[in-house]
Scaffold this motif. Structure first.
Motif, mmCIF file in Angstrom:
data_model
loop_
_atom_site.group_PDB
_atom_site.id
_atom_site.type_symbol
_atom_site.label_atom_id
_atom_site.label_comp_id
_atom_site.label_asym_id
_atom_site.label_seq_id
_atom_site.Cartn_x
_atom_site.Cartn_y
_atom_site.Cartn_z
ATOM 1 N N ARG A 45 0.782 -1.176 0.061
ATOM 2 C CA ARG A 45 -0.056 0.067 0.132
ATOM 3 C C ARG A 45 0.760 1.183 -0.111
ATOM 4 O O ARG A 45 0.595 2.098 -0.723
ATOM 5 N N ARG A 46 2.046 1.165 0.884
ATOM 6 C CA ARG A 46 3.011 2.277 0.594
ATOM 7 C C ARG A 46 3.416 2.741 -0.517
ATOM 8 O O ARG A 46 3.717 3.661 -1.073
ATOM 9 N N LEU A 47 3.874 1.430 -1.226
ATOM 10 C CA LEU A 47 4.411 1.531 -2.704
ATOM 11 C C LEU A 47 3.467 2.140 -3.648
ATOM 12 O O LEU A 47 3.770 3.151 -4.300
ATOM 13 N N GLN A 48 2.384 1.951 -3.587
ATOM 14 C CA GLN A 48 1.076 2.292 -4.303
ATOM 15 C C GLN A 48 1.017 3.841 -4.097
ATOM 16 O O GLN A 48 0.938 4.613 -5.158
ATOM 17 N N MET A 51 4.274 5.644 -5.103
ATOM 18 C CA MET A 51 4.380 5.978 -6.712
ATOM 19 C C MET A 51 3.272 6.941 -7.159
ATOM 20 O O MET A 51 3.832 7.795 -8.071
ATOM 21 N N LYS A 52 2.217 7.061 -6.627
ATOM 22 C CA LYS A 52 1.059 8.065 -7.045
ATOM 23 C C LYS A 52 1.676 9.245 -6.729
ATOM 24 O O LYS A 52 1.610 10.208 -7.671
ATOM 25 N N LYS A 53 2.309 9.748 -5.575
ATOM 26 C CA LYS A 53 2.810 11.079 -5.255
ATOM 27 C C LYS A 53 3.953 11.189 -6.113
ATOM 28 O O LYS A 53 3.894 12.436 -6.524
ATOM 29 N N SER A 106 3.720 8.576 -16.909
ATOM 30 C CA SER A 106 2.572 8.347 -16.070
ATOM 31 C C SER A 106 1.604 7.198 -16.505
ATOM 32 O O SER A 106 1.112 6.340 -15.743
ATOM 33 N N SER A 107 1.278 7.101 -17.550
ATOM 34 C CA SER A 107 0.580 6.223 -18.207
ATOM 35 C C SER A 107 1.210 4.653 -18.136
ATOM 36 O O SER A 107 0.539 3.816 -17.790
#
Length: 270
Positions: A45-48, A51-53, A106-107
């Motif tokens: 969850r932290r990775l996800q 990565m979004k940040k 991003s894609s």
């Protein structure tokens, strides 16, 4: 803010034990696996989230750089100097293309990293359901065990003997089912943890390749920009760089000249 089910950890079951059915050492093995799985889910969850940040920060930085070059292009100083205007316009073109490269990164990140990781995290819902099922079986075994113990303490009448026999059979069946569930969990969870690197390796490799593509494109863009803006340079990234002490001396000299202007001195006096 919309509700996102992925924000809630899946592994919330509380483990309980049935020492008369399952060996204490095996109970402890399952408990260790459970805490390892909780750590894996939390890390995923932290990775996800990070990565979004990362993509958001990269996008914002790219847009800010594009706004800077856009404002420079429309500034009076550029209209008064053809050479500077050309450099700024070329720089702005690079930032526009760089923004497209960020969108592509991003894609790619969404496809090769975020989506697979989202599917991986969703597996913990099924794992939690398996633990919940084990807990339910353990509770059923405890209830039947209590019934058998109470019947054993009652007077041995015909009715009580029939009930005791029925509950003993039910208890034996519950013990068998609980033991099978426990053994299956131990085997499958160990396999799940062992195969975890096989899942993460390709998505990390894909992301690193997308990073190589992104930074390679950005390096080529800025190398070309330097080559166009400063033809005397050999256009290599290092050759366009001035040593830090020379750069600082040049900046200080220009600032000193600016500060010596009468309009600046008058403003400082006021």
């Amino acid at each position: 803010m919309t509700w996102n089910p992925l924000r809630r950890p899946h592994l919330t079951a509380k483990l309980s034990f049935a020492p008369s059915v399952i060996d204490r050492a095996e109970d402890q093995q399952l408990e260790v696996l459970y805490y390892k799985l909780q750590h894996v889910e939390e890390t995923s969850r932290r990775l996800q989230k990070n990565m979004k940040k990362y993509i958001e920060y990269l996008t914002n930085a790219s847009k800010s750089e594009q706004r800077i070059t856009s404002e420079l292009s429309s500034s009076q100083i550029c209209f008064q100097n053809d050479e500077l205007r050309k450099i700024v316009e070329d720089y702005h073109s690079v930032t526009v293309k760089g923004n497209e490269n960020v969108a592509e990164l991003s894609s790619t990140s969404q496809q090769c990293f975020q989506e697979p990781l989202k599917k991986f995290i969703s597996m913990f819902a099924a794992i939690d359901a398996a633990f919940q099922n084990r807990e339910q079986l353990a509770q059923e075994w405890r209830n039947l065990s209590v019934k058998v113990r109470k019947l054993e303490e009652k007077e041995r009448t015909g009715t009580n003997i029939v009930k005791l026999e029925r509950e003993r059979k039910a208890l034996a069946a519950a013990s068998t089912e609980l033991l099978a569930c426990h053994s299956s969990l131990l085997f499958e969870l160990r396999y799940f943890l062992e195969k975890r690197p096989d899942f993460f390796h390709p998505i990390l490799e894909a992301f690193m390749r997308s990073q190589l593509e992104y930074h390679g494109n950005m390096t080529r863009l800025f190398t070309m920009l330097v080559k166009i803006s400063y033809p005397q340079s050999d256009a290599s990234p290092s050759s366009a760089m001035v040593p830090e002490n020379e750069f600082q001396a040049s900046v200080n000299e220009k600032l000193h000249k600016l500060q010596s202007l009468s309009i600046v001195r008058q403003k400082q006096i006021k």
